[in-house]
Design a protein around this motif. Structure first.
Motif, short mmCIF file in Angstrom:
data_model
loop_
_atom_site.label_atom_id
_atom_site.label_comp_id
_atom_site.label_asym_id
_atom_site.label_seq_id
_atom_site.Cartn_x
_atom_site.Cartn_y
_atom_site.Cartn_z
N GLU A 2 0.83 -1.20 0.00
CA GLU A 2 0.00 0.00 0.00
C GLU A 2 0.87 1.26 0.00
O GLU A 2 2.00 1.23 0.46
N TYR A 3 0.31 2.32 -0.54
CA TYR A 3 1.01 3.60 -0.56
C TYR A 3 0.00 4.73 -0.50
O TYR A 3 -1.20 4.54 -0.70
N GLU A 4 0.52 5.91 -0.22
CA GLU A 4 -0.31 7.10 -0.12
C GLU A 4 0.38 8.20 -0.92
O GLU A 4 1.58 8.42 -0.75
N LYS A 5 -0.36 8.85 -1.80
CA LYS A 5 0.18 10.01 -2.52
C LYS A 5 -0.25 11.26 -1.77
O LYS A 5 -1.44 11.45 -1.53
N ILE A 6 0.72 12.07 -1.37
CA ILE A 6 0.43 13.27 -0.60
C ILE A 6 0.98 14.47 -1.37
O ILE A 6 2.18 14.53 -1.67
N ASP A 7 0.12 15.42 -1.69
CA ASP A 7 0.57 16.63 -2.36
C ASP A 7 1.42 17.46 -1.41
O ASP A 7 1.19 17.46 -0.19
N ALA A 8 2.38 18.16 -1.96
CA ALA A 8 3.28 19.01 -1.16
C ALA A 8 3.39 20.39 -1.79
O ALA A 8 3.20 20.55 -3.00
N CYS A 9 3.70 21.36 -0.96
CA CYS A 9 3.94 22.71 -1.46
C CYS A 9 5.18 22.66 -2.36
O CYS A 9 6.18 22.03 -2.01
N PRO A 10 5.17 23.32 -3.51
CA PRO A 10 6.35 23.30 -4.38
C PRO A 10 7.58 23.94 -3.74
O PRO A 10 8.71 23.69 -4.17
N ASN A 11 7.37 24.74 -2.68
CA ASN A 11 8.50 25.36 -1.96
C ASN A 11 8.84 24.61 -0.67
O ASN A 11 9.54 25.14 0.19
N ASP A 12 8.32 23.41 -0.52
CA ASP A 12 8.62 22.52 0.61
C ASP A 12 8.16 23.05 1.96
O ASP A 12 8.73 22.71 2.99
N CYS A 13 7.11 23.88 1.98
CA CYS A 13 6.62 24.44 3.25
C CYS A 13 5.76 23.45 4.02
O CYS A 13 5.91 23.32 5.24
N GLY A 45 -5.87 19.57 -10.03
CA GLY A 45 -5.84 18.10 -10.00
C GLY A 45 -4.46 17.54 -10.28
O GLY A 45 -4.21 16.36 -10.04
N VAL A 46 -3.56 18.37 -10.82
CA VAL A 46 -2.19 17.93 -11.09
C VAL A 46 -1.28 18.66 -10.10
O VAL A 46 -1.02 19.85 -10.24
N SER A 47 -0.83 17.94 -9.08
CA SER A 47 -0.07 18.60 -8.01
C SER A 47 1.31 19.05 -8.48
O SER A 47 1.94 18.40 -9.32
N ALA A 48 1.75 20.16 -7.92
CA ALA A 48 3.06 20.72 -8.26
C ALA A 48 4.19 19.83 -7.74
O ALA A 48 5.23 19.71 -8.37
N LYS A 49 3.95 19.20 -6.60
CA LYS A 49 4.96 18.32 -6.02
C LYS A 49 4.23 17.23 -5.25
O LYS A 49 3.23 17.49 -4.58
N THR A 50 4.76 16.01 -5.33
CA THR A 50 4.09 14.87 -4.71
C THR A 50 5.07 14.07 -3.86
O THR A 50 6.21 13.85 -4.25
N LEU A 51 4.57 13.64 -2.72
CA LEU A 51 5.29 12.71 -1.85
C LEU A 51 4.58 11.37 -1.95
O LEU A 51 3.37 11.30 -1.81
N TRP A 52 5.34 10.32 -2.19
CA TRP A 52 4.81 8.97 -2.18
C TRP A 52 5.21 8.38 -0.84
O TRP A 52 6.39 8.30 -0.52
N TYR A 53 4.21 7.97 -0.04
CA TYR A 53 4.48 7.41 1.28
C TYR A 53 4.08 5.94 1.32
O TYR A 53 2.96 5.58 0.97
N PHE A 54 5.03 5.10 1.72
CA PHE A 54 4.82 3.66 1.84
C PHE A 54 4.88 3.30 3.32
O PHE A 54 5.98 3.19 3.88
N PRO A 55 3.73 3.15 3.99
CA PRO A 55 3.72 2.94 5.44
C PRO A 55 4.51 1.68 5.84
O PRO A 55 4.32 0.62 5.25
N PRO A 56 5.39 1.79 6.84
CA PRO A 56 6.21 0.64 7.23
C PRO A 56 5.50 -0.37 8.15
O PRO A 56 5.87 -1.53 8.19
N ASP A 180 4.06 7.48 12.03
CA ASP A 180 4.02 6.02 12.14
C ASP A 180 5.05 5.50 13.14
O ASP A 180 4.79 4.53 13.86
N LEU A 181 6.22 6.12 13.20
CA LEU A 181 7.25 5.69 14.16
C LEU A 181 6.77 5.94 15.60
O LEU A 181 7.07 5.15 16.50
N LYS A 182 6.01 7.01 15.81
CA LYS A 182 5.44 7.25 17.14
C LYS A 182 4.44 6.16 17.51
O LYS A 182 4.39 5.71 18.65
N VAL A 183 3.65 5.73 16.53
CA VAL A 183 2.71 4.63 16.75
C VAL A 183 3.48 3.37 17.12
O VAL A 183 3.12 2.66 18.06
#
Length: 194
Positions: A2-13, A45-56, A180-183
């Motif tokens: 499983e994975y999660e696509k998370i949009d991010a600010c293009p300036n990394d804020c 609908g097309v994000s400027a920057k995307t993070l792909w998160y794969f929960p451990p 997730d590490l806190k969990v």
């Protein structure tokens, strides 16, 4: 996996999750969440920057479901040679300091000791520097030395892609992993559904 696509600010804020999941603009720098077309209009609908998160956590559960992997995950406590030589991270003063500082954590051999690693690269070679990719990998130090650095046991947890590297702002992208590490720190029970 499983994975999660998370949009991010293009300036990394920020990441557009939690309080900001529905935001259209970054509350810090006011940059648009969306990629700009050549005519400078927003491509909603097309994000400027995307993070792909794969929960451990689901992957750690699967590791403990395997008889072989579960046994290897306690090797540092049961199978390691303890002769004062530095052969494994379990022989290090840092490992012993963690055991002393958090004795309830250190006494349970199934508690996971993890290392985090990241390095960026340009997937299209030096000719095109308009795109970068930053994998963030977890390594499980509970395993014996001949297994802990094998590809099978190295976990890709984050993939930060975009037009520029995250640099000093990588902490923004680590938020879902830290959650997730806190969990994991609080404890995760094995459920029948796993």
């Amino acid at each position: 996996m499983e994975y999660e696509k998370i949009d991010a600010c293009p300036n990394d804020c920020i990441l557009y999750r939690g309080l900001h999941v529905a935001a259209q603009r970054c509350p810090t720098c006011t940059a648009s969440r969306w990629k700009l077309a050549k005519d400078k209009s927003e491509r909603v609908g097309v994000s400027a920057k995307t993070l792909w998160y794969f929960p451990p956590i689901p992957r750690f559960r699967r590791m403990f479901q395997s008889t072989f992997s579960a046994k290897q995950l306690t090797w540092h406590a049961k199978g390691r040679k303890k002769d004062g030589m530095m052969r494994h991270p379990a022989d290090s003063p840092t490992w012993k300091m963690i055991d002393t500082k958090w004795p309830d954590f250190g006494i349970e051999p199934r508690n996971l000791r993890l290392a985090l690693s990241s390095d960026g690269f340009n997937p299209f070679g030096a000719a095109n520097s308009k795109y970068s990719c930053w994998p963030v990998i977890l390594v499980t130090y509970n395993l014996p030395p001949w297994l802990c650095m094998k590809r099978k046991y190295m976990m890709l947890t984050l993939l930060i892609s975009g037009p520029k590297q995250p640099g000093n702002d990588i902490d923004v992208y680590l938020q879902p992993l830290v959650d997730d590490l806190k969990v994991l720190w609080d404890g995760v029970e094995h459920s029948r559904e796993d």
